[in-house]
Design an enzyme around this catalytic site. Sequence first.
Site, PDB file in Angstrom:
ATOM      1  CE  LYS A   1      35.593 106.591   5.211  1.00 17.67           C
ATOM      2  NZ  LYS A   1      34.359 107.312   5.533  1.00 17.67           N
TER       3      LYS A   1
ATOM      4  CB  ALA B   1      35.088 120.199  10.976  1.00 18.28           C
TER       5      ALA B   1
ATOM      6  NE  ARG C   1      35.872 117.637  20.496  1.00 24.02           N
ATOM      7  CZ  ARG C   1      35.962 116.333  20.712  1.00 24.02           C
ATOM      8  NH1 ARG C   1      35.280 115.774  21.694  1.00 24.02           N
ATOM      9  NH2 ARG C   1      36.715 115.567  19.936  1.00 24.02           N
TER      10      ARG C   1
HETATM   11  P1  NDP Z   1      36.428 111.771  12.523  1.00 26.66           P
HETATM   12  O1  NDP Z   1      37.166 111.111  13.633  1.00 26.66           O
HETATM   13  O2  NDP Z   1      37.137 112.106  11.268  1.00 26.66           O
HETATM   14  O3  NDP Z   1      35.818 113.151  13.080  1.00 26.66           O
HETATM   15  C1  NDP Z   1      35.132 113.169  14.290  1.00 26.66           C
HETATM   16  C2  NDP Z   1      34.402 114.491  14.443  1.00 26.66           C
HETATM   17  O4  NDP Z   1      33.559 114.401  15.597  1.00 26.66           O
HETATM   18  C3  NDP Z   1      35.327 115.684  14.684  1.00 26.66           C
HETATM   19  O5  NDP Z   1      34.751 116.816  14.091  1.00 26.66           O
HETATM   20  C4  NDP Z   1      35.314 115.802  16.227  1.00 26.66           C
HETATM   21  O6  NDP Z   1      35.598 117.094  16.682  1.00 26.66           O
HETATM   22  C5  NDP Z   1      33.871 115.462  16.494  1.00 26.66           C
HETATM   23  N1  NDP Z   1      33.594 114.969  17.849  1.00 26.66           N
HETATM   24  C6  NDP Z   1      33.953 113.783  18.404  1.00 26.66           C
HETATM   25  N2  NDP Z   1      33.446 113.650  19.638  1.00 26.66           N
HETATM   26  C7  NDP Z   1      32.756 114.791  19.907  1.00 26.66           C
HETATM   27  C8  NDP Z   1      32.008 115.257  21.017  1.00 26.66           C
HETATM   28  N3  NDP Z   1      31.864 114.524  22.119  1.00 26.66           N
HETATM   29  N4  NDP Z   1      31.420 116.459  20.912  1.00 26.66           N
HETATM   30  C9  NDP Z   1      31.552 117.217  19.796  1.00 26.66           C
HETATM   31  N5  NDP Z   1      32.254 116.836  18.712  1.00 26.66           N
HETATM   32  C10 NDP Z   1      32.849 115.632  18.766  1.00 26.66           C
HETATM   33  O7  NDP Z   1      35.158 110.849  12.259  1.00 26.66           O
HETATM   34  P2  NDP Z   1      34.358 110.692  10.883  1.00 26.66           P
HETATM   35  O8  NDP Z   1      34.144 112.047  10.336  1.00 26.66           O
HETATM   36  O9  NDP Z   1      34.994 109.671  10.043  1.00 26.66           O
HETATM   37  O10 NDP Z   1      32.963 110.058  11.383  1.00 26.66           O
HETATM   38  C11 NDP Z   1      31.959 110.863  11.965  1.00 26.66           C
HETATM   39  C12 NDP Z   1      30.678 110.062  12.108  1.00 26.66           C
HETATM   40  O11 NDP Z   1      30.161 109.745  10.827  1.00 26.66           O
HETATM   41  C13 NDP Z   1      30.828 108.736  12.845  1.00 26.66           C
HETATM   42  O12 NDP Z   1      29.694 108.541  13.666  1.00 26.66           O
HETATM   43  C14 NDP Z   1      30.842 107.712  11.730  1.00 26.66           C
HETATM   44  O13 NDP Z   1      30.382 106.442  12.140  1.00 26.66           O
HETATM   45  C15 NDP Z   1      29.849 108.357  10.777  1.00 26.66           C
HETATM   46  N6  NDP Z   1      29.985 107.932   9.372  1.00 26.66           N
HETATM   47  C16 NDP Z   1      28.893 107.372   8.766  1.00 26.66           C
HETATM   48  C17 NDP Z   1      28.940 106.975   7.457  1.00 26.66           C
HETATM   49  C18 NDP Z   1      27.732 106.380   6.835  1.00 26.66           C
HETATM   50  O14 NDP Z   1      27.847 105.836   5.718  1.00 26.66           O
HETATM   51  N7  NDP Z   1      26.568 106.453   7.464  1.00 26.66           N
HETATM   52  C19 NDP Z   1      30.175 107.133   6.654  1.00 26.66           C
HETATM   53  C20 NDP Z   1      31.257 107.779   7.375  1.00 26.66           C
HETATM   54  C21 NDP Z   1      31.153 108.144   8.686  1.00 26.66           C
HETATM   55  P3  NDP Z   1      37.136 117.575  16.858  1.00 26.66           P
HETATM   56  O15 NDP Z   1      37.608 117.921  15.477  1.00 26.66           O
HETATM   57  O16 NDP Z   1      37.052 118.732  17.755  1.00 26.66           O
HETATM   58  O17 NDP Z   1      37.878 116.416  17.449  1.00 26.66           O
END
Ligand code: NDP
Length: 273
Positions: free
Chosen positions: A66, A128, A152
């Site tokens: 993306k 975020a 986090r």
């Molecule tokens: P990213 O990898 O960009 O971001 C992941 C986020 O999750 C970060 O904020 C990360 O924190 C946090 N995170 C990961 N593991 C943990 C944990 N164990 N505890 C706390 N925080 C955690 O992922 P995306 O933003 O692209 O995707 C996020 C979710 O949204 C996914 O489940 C994805 O499948 C879903 N999604 C759904 C869509 C839909 O159409 N329904 C469309 C797009 C996404 P940190 O910054 O500290 O690493």
Amino acid sequence: MNDLYAVFGNPLGHTKSPFIHGEFARQTAQNLDYIAIEASPGGFAASLDAFKILGGKGANVTAPFKVEAFALAGDRCQRAELAGASNALKFEDGRIIAENFDGVGLVADIRENLCTPLRGRRVLMLGAGGAARGAALPILEAGPASLTIINRTVAKAHALRERFSSFGDIVSGGYADLGAGDFDIVINATSASLRGELPPITERVFARAGLAYELAYGKGLTPFLKLAKRSSVDRLADGVGMLVEQAAAAFAWWRGIRPATGPMIEKITVPLI
Ligand code: NDP
């Protein structure tokens, strides 16, 4: 020959996008084909070029491309610009135009399918990352009383607040800052559920919540939704409606006609059990 569209991502093994867009095309009598292209990690730009040469009219883009899609675009709509990422592209007169419908899909699902207003509500968003960045503007445009962003990596939550602060009232912080549950709507925009993990929250965040929304979809009751259920939250939802609504928004952007989303959501919903 039919107009050609595609979804780019990696992996794409379980993508529902070709099915969704195929059904939308049938429903709206549009002549188009929609395929899945699993680009290699360093090969997105080349794949996209080849697709354009083949006559591709537009594309959806999912993880991990993306941000690259956004960077490749010559024109960027405001939502993509602010998110710094794009999940939908349109090819027009040799130009690539970038949009981001993730947050639009989320807000449409909450307001229209779940009949839950955002205006005047206190919204908590966990995470975020890319999805949270795409969601922030449409949530703020829906007029919540406040939006709290907890992550986090705290600096990323603060960066999001700074980026979107001119659009509404945002509080940002880390999980340690998360006090009593003064939230009406709690959104899990982390990717924790994809690994069966729970962000570091307790039942307290759900104390006043009427809706717990999990962005991940097709996984049944995730640890986040289980905790919300134990906390007696009235309404639980996963991201299937968001997926369908963002697809419908992209379809309308490409084709100028908006498909109905309800029947598709019913078809692909996995029960939350
Ligand atoms: P990213 O990898 O960009 O971001 C992941 C986020 O999750 C970060 O904020 C990360 O924190 C946090 N995170 C990961 N593991 C943990 C944990 N164990 N505890 C706390 N925080 C955690 O992922 P995306 O933003 O692209 O995707 C996020 C979710 O949204 C996914 O489940 C994805 O499948 C879903 N999604 C759904 C869509 C839909 O159409 N329904 C469309 C797009 C996404 P940190 O910054 O500290 O690493």
